[in-house]
Design a protein around this motif. Structure first.
Motif, PDB file in Angstrom:
ATOM      1  N   ILE A  50      -9.084  -2.159 -12.880  1.00 44.84           N
ATOM      2  CA  ILE A  50      -9.081  -3.572 -12.491  1.00 44.84           C
ATOM      3  C   ILE A  50      -9.525  -3.735 -11.037  1.00 44.84           C
ATOM      4  O   ILE A  50     -10.325  -4.617 -10.716  1.00 44.84           O
ATOM      5  N   PHE A  51      -9.023  -2.894 -10.154  1.00 40.16           N
ATOM      6  CA  PHE A  51      -9.418  -2.999  -8.750  1.00 40.16           C
ATOM      7  C   PHE A  51     -10.852  -2.521  -8.521  1.00 40.16           C
ATOM      8  O   PHE A  51     -11.525  -2.982  -7.593  1.00 40.16           O
ATOM      9  N   ASN A  52     -11.337  -1.608  -9.367  1.00 43.80           N
ATOM     10  CA  ASN A  52     -12.733  -1.174  -9.259  1.00 43.80           C
ATOM     11  C   ASN A  52     -13.699  -2.283  -9.631  1.00 43.80           C
ATOM     12  O   ASN A  52     -14.836  -2.322  -9.120  1.00 43.80           O
ATOM     13  N   ALA A  53     -13.284  -3.153 -10.536  1.00 43.86           N
ATOM     14  CA  ALA A  53     -14.181  -4.194 -11.046  1.00 43.86           C
ATOM     15  C   ALA A  53     -14.637  -5.114  -9.914  1.00 43.86           C
ATOM     16  O   ALA A  53     -13.820  -5.738  -9.238  1.00 43.86           O
ATOM     17  N   GLY A  54     -15.935  -5.160  -9.689  1.00 40.78           N
ATOM     18  CA  GLY A  54     -16.495  -6.025  -8.658  1.00 40.78           C
ATOM     19  C   GLY A  54     -16.244  -5.550  -7.239  1.00 40.78           C
ATOM     20  O   GLY A  54     -16.415  -6.322  -6.290  1.00 40.78           O
ATOM     21  N   PHE A  55     -15.839  -4.287  -7.095  1.00 43.21           N
ATOM     22  CA  PHE A  55     -15.528  -3.762  -5.770  1.00 43.21           C
ATOM     23  C   PHE A  55     -16.138  -2.372  -5.630  1.00 43.21           C
ATOM     24  O   PHE A  55     -16.588  -1.775  -6.611  1.00 43.21           O
ATOM     25  N   ASN A  56     -16.159  -1.844  -4.428  1.00 41.69           N
ATOM     26  CA  ASN A  56     -16.697  -0.514  -4.169  1.00 41.69           C
ATOM     27  C   ASN A  56     -15.717   0.545  -4.670  1.00 41.69           C
ATOM     28  O   ASN A  56     -14.622   0.691  -4.143  1.00 41.69           O
ATOM     29  N   TRP A  57     -16.144   1.294  -5.697  1.00 42.15           N
ATOM     30  CA  TRP A  57     -15.261   2.291  -6.305  1.00 42.15           C
ATOM     31  C   TRP A  57     -14.822   3.353  -5.307  1.00 42.15           C
ATOM     32  O   TRP A  57     -13.698   3.838  -5.367  1.00 42.15           O
ATOM     33  N   VAL A  59     -14.280   3.058  -2.160  1.00 44.35           N
ATOM     34  CA  VAL A  59     -13.221   2.530  -1.300  1.00 44.35           C
ATOM     35  C   VAL A  59     -11.885   2.601  -2.029  1.00 44.35           C
ATOM     36  O   VAL A  59     -10.861   3.025  -1.474  1.00 44.35           O
ATOM     37  N   VAL A  60     -11.875   2.178  -3.282  1.00 43.22           N
ATOM     38  CA  VAL A  60     -10.645   2.225  -4.074  1.00 43.22           C
ATOM     39  C   VAL A  60     -10.165   3.669  -4.210  1.00 43.22           C
ATOM     40  O   VAL A  60      -8.973   3.957  -4.067  1.00 43.22           O
ATOM     41  N   GLU A  61     -11.089   4.586  -4.455  1.00 37.12           N
ATOM     42  CA  GLU A  61     -10.725   6.002  -4.593  1.00 37.12           C
ATOM     43  C   GLU A  61     -10.082   6.531  -3.318  1.00 37.12           C
ATOM     44  O   GLU A  61      -9.061   7.233  -3.368  1.00 37.12           O
ATOM     45  N   SER A  62     -10.664   6.188  -2.173  1.00 37.07           N
ATOM     46  CA  SER A  62     -10.128   6.686  -0.911  1.00 37.07           C
ATOM     47  C   SER A  62      -8.746   6.108  -0.602  1.00 37.07           C
ATOM     48  O   SER A  62      -7.937   6.742   0.079  1.00 37.07           O
ATOM     49  N   MET A  63      -8.469   4.920  -1.137  1.00 34.40           N
ATOM     50  CA  MET A  63      -7.195   4.259  -0.887  1.00 34.40           C
ATOM     51  C   MET A  63      -6.153   4.548  -1.965  1.00 34.40           C
ATOM     52  O   MET A  63      -5.005   4.103  -1.846  1.00 34.40           O
ATOM     53  N   GLU A  68      -0.714   4.366  -5.089  1.00 32.09           N
ATOM     54  CA  GLU A  68       0.368   5.051  -5.790  1.00 32.09           C
ATOM     55  C   GLU A  68       1.701   4.858  -5.059  1.00 32.09           C
ATOM     56  O   GLU A  68       2.740   4.643  -5.694  1.00 32.09           O
ATOM     57  N   ALA A  69       1.657   4.930  -3.732  1.00 28.52           N
ATOM     58  CA  ALA A  69       2.878   4.749  -2.958  1.00 28.52           C
ATOM     59  C   ALA A  69       3.345   3.299  -2.992  1.00 28.52           C
ATOM     60  O   ALA A  69       4.541   3.021  -3.181  1.00 28.52           O
ATOM     61  N   ALA A  70       2.399   2.366  -2.820  1.00 25.72           N
ATOM     62  CA  ALA A  70       2.758   0.954  -2.763  1.00 25.72           C
ATOM     63  C   ALA A  70       3.367   0.458  -4.070  1.00 25.72           C
ATOM     64  O   ALA A  70       4.287  -0.375  -4.068  1.00 25.72           O
ATOM     65  N   VAL A  91       0.708  -7.956  -0.822  1.00 21.40           N
ATOM     66  CA  VAL A  91      -0.491  -8.701  -0.435  1.00 21.40           C
ATOM     67  C   VAL A  91      -0.776  -8.618   1.059  1.00 21.40           C
ATOM     68  O   VAL A  91      -1.833  -9.072   1.516  1.00 21.40           O
ATOM     69  N   THR A  92       0.111  -8.007   1.813  1.00 21.53           N
ATOM     70  CA  THR A  92      -0.141  -7.775   3.239  1.00 21.53           C
ATOM     71  C   THR A  92      -0.210  -6.283   3.574  1.00 21.53           C
ATOM     72  O   THR A  92      -0.318  -5.912   4.736  1.00 21.53           O
ATOM     73  N   ASN A  93      -0.154  -5.448   2.545  1.00 21.70           N
ATOM     74  CA  ASN A  93      -0.148  -3.996   2.718  1.00 21.70           C
ATOM     75  C   ASN A  93      -1.577  -3.489   2.910  1.00 21.70           C
ATOM     76  O   ASN A  93      -2.392  -3.529   1.997  1.00 21.70           O
ATOM     77  N   LYS A  94      -1.879  -2.986   4.094  1.00 18.89           N
ATOM     78  CA  LYS A  94      -3.236  -2.547   4.403  1.00 18.89           C
ATOM     79  C   LYS A  94      -3.594  -1.218   3.737  1.00 18.89           C
ATOM     80  O   LYS A  94      -4.748  -0.781   3.824  1.00 18.89           O
ATOM     81  N   ALA A  95      -2.644  -0.585   3.078  1.00 21.01           N
ATOM     82  CA  ALA A  95      -2.919   0.675   2.393  1.00 21.01           C
ATOM     83  C   ALA A  95      -3.582   0.455   1.039  1.00 21.01           C
ATOM     84  O   ALA A  95      -4.038   1.406   0.413  1.00 21.01           O
ATOM     85  N   ILE A  96      -3.634  -0.808   0.591  1.00 21.81           N
ATOM     86  CA  ILE A  96      -4.250  -1.136  -0.693  1.00 21.81           C
ATOM     87  C   ILE A  96      -5.243  -2.279  -0.499  1.00 21.81           C
ATOM     88  O   ILE A  96      -5.339  -2.864   0.590  1.00 21.81           O
ATOM     89  N   VAL A  97      -5.975  -2.594  -1.560  1.00 24.80           N
ATOM     90  CA  VAL A  97      -6.855  -3.765  -1.543  1.00 24.80           C
ATOM     91  C   VAL A  97      -5.977  -4.992  -1.758  1.00 24.80           C
ATOM     92  O   VAL A  97      -5.319  -5.113  -2.792  1.00 24.80           O
ATOM     93  N   ARG A  98      -5.966  -5.887  -0.798  1.00 20.79           N
ATOM     94  CA  ARG A  98      -5.024  -7.013  -0.832  1.00 20.79           C
ATOM     95  C   ARG A  98      -5.622  -8.192  -1.604  1.00 20.79           C
ATOM     96  O   ARG A  98      -6.081  -9.172  -1.033  1.00 20.79           O
ATOM     97  N   HIS A  99      -5.571  -8.078  -2.916  1.00 12.80           N
ATOM     98  CA  HIS A  99      -6.126  -9.083  -3.816  1.00 12.80           C
ATOM     99  C   HIS A  99      -4.982  -9.593  -4.679  1.00 12.80           C
ATOM    100  O   HIS A  99      -4.547  -8.920  -5.625  1.00 12.80           O
ATOM    101  N   GLY A 100      -4.480 -10.789  -4.344  1.00  4.57           N
ATOM    102  CA  GLY A 100      -3.287 -11.318  -4.993  1.00  4.57           C
ATOM    103  C   GLY A 100      -3.311 -11.323  -6.516  1.00  4.57           C
ATOM    104  O   GLY A 100      -2.386 -10.800  -7.157  1.00  4.57           O
ATOM    105  N   PRO A 101      -4.355 -11.910  -7.150  1.00  7.77           N
ATOM    106  CA  PRO A 101      -4.377 -11.943  -8.618  1.00  7.77           C
ATOM    107  C   PRO A 101      -4.388 -10.559  -9.260  1.00  7.77           C
ATOM    108  O   PRO A 101      -3.768 -10.350 -10.310  1.00  7.77           O
TER     109      PRO A 101
END
Length: 222
Positions: A50-57, A59-63, A68-70, A91-101
């Motif tokens: 879901i987070f990969n969809a429409g985003f740089n894979w 970046v998601v992999e590196s994060m 997993e921790a969040a 939604v304010t955690n910089k360790a993940i992609v902060r995308h509310g939906p």
């Protein structure tokens, strides 16, 4: 519609050999292997797709360790009970992609996984028992009962977990159009039925897995 062997010949002509077509190819998991994967890994993979969809894979992999921790290891029981305090922190955690939906989708999909697991003895058991010749039906089920799992997201999610199935990439769709199976990218139930019928026929006549067929179709155009 040509036979899979005829399409394979096209792929070989483009790529040089059957070995080149299947370079780096990993077989799908067996039903027993699918059933053995715990529910938290299904939710993790679902979330990643879901987070990969429409985003740089990449970046998601590196994060992903941060994800997993969040999400506390994606335990469905814990994630399904996400309260506003935890959501606001995410939604304010910089360790993940902060995308509310998409963050909210984790909670909703955790509920979905728990419901399936409760009735089937595990989400992996449910997926493992699905008839490969009705893969499109599994995709439709994910779309209807899960959150943000339509389009190719559900396809990539299942592939990442080792499920035998197709991915309707641009190249695969181009071959399906060339073979007269569909006339445009499939979005309707009828079009997906036509796609499944074609894959099932190629599967029956060739003995190849849906994943292998998907690779052959893709390499025949891309």
């Amino acid at each position: 519609m040509r036979s899979l062997e005829d399409i394979l010949a096209i792929s070989v002509g483009r790529k040089g050999s059957v070995e080149a077509i299947f370079e780096g190819f990993a077989p799908s998991k067996t039903p027993a292997e699918l059933a053995a994967q715990p529910d938290d890994r299904w939710l993790s993979a679902m979330t990643r797709a879901i987070f990969n969809a429409g985003f740089n894979w990449k970046v998601v992999e590196s994060m992903w360790p941060g994800f997993e921790a969040a999400f506390e290891g994606f335990a469905p029981g814990r994630c399904s009970m996400m309260d506003d305090t935890w959501f606001d922190a995410l939604v304010t955690n910089k360790a993940i992609v902060r995308h509310g939906p998409k963050i909210r989708a984790v909670q909703e999909n955790a509920v979905f996984i728990r419901e399936v697991a409760d009735s089937h003895g595990g989400f992996g058991t449910f997926v493992a028992g699905w008839d490969v010749t009705e893969f499109a039906g599994l995709l439709a089920h994910l779309k209807s009962n899960g959150t943000r799992l339509g389009g190719t997201t559900g396809q990539y999610f299942l592939r990442s977990m080792g499920v035998d199935g197709f991915i309707l990439s641009r190249d695969v769709v181009a071959r399906l159009i060339a073979e007269g199976v569909i006339d445009k990218p499939p979005t309707s139930k009828g079009a997906m039925t036509a796609v499944q019928t074609a894959f099932s026929e190629w599967h029956r006549t060739s003995g190849r897995s849906l994943k292998e067929i998907s690779r052959i179709l893709a390499t025949s155009t891309g």
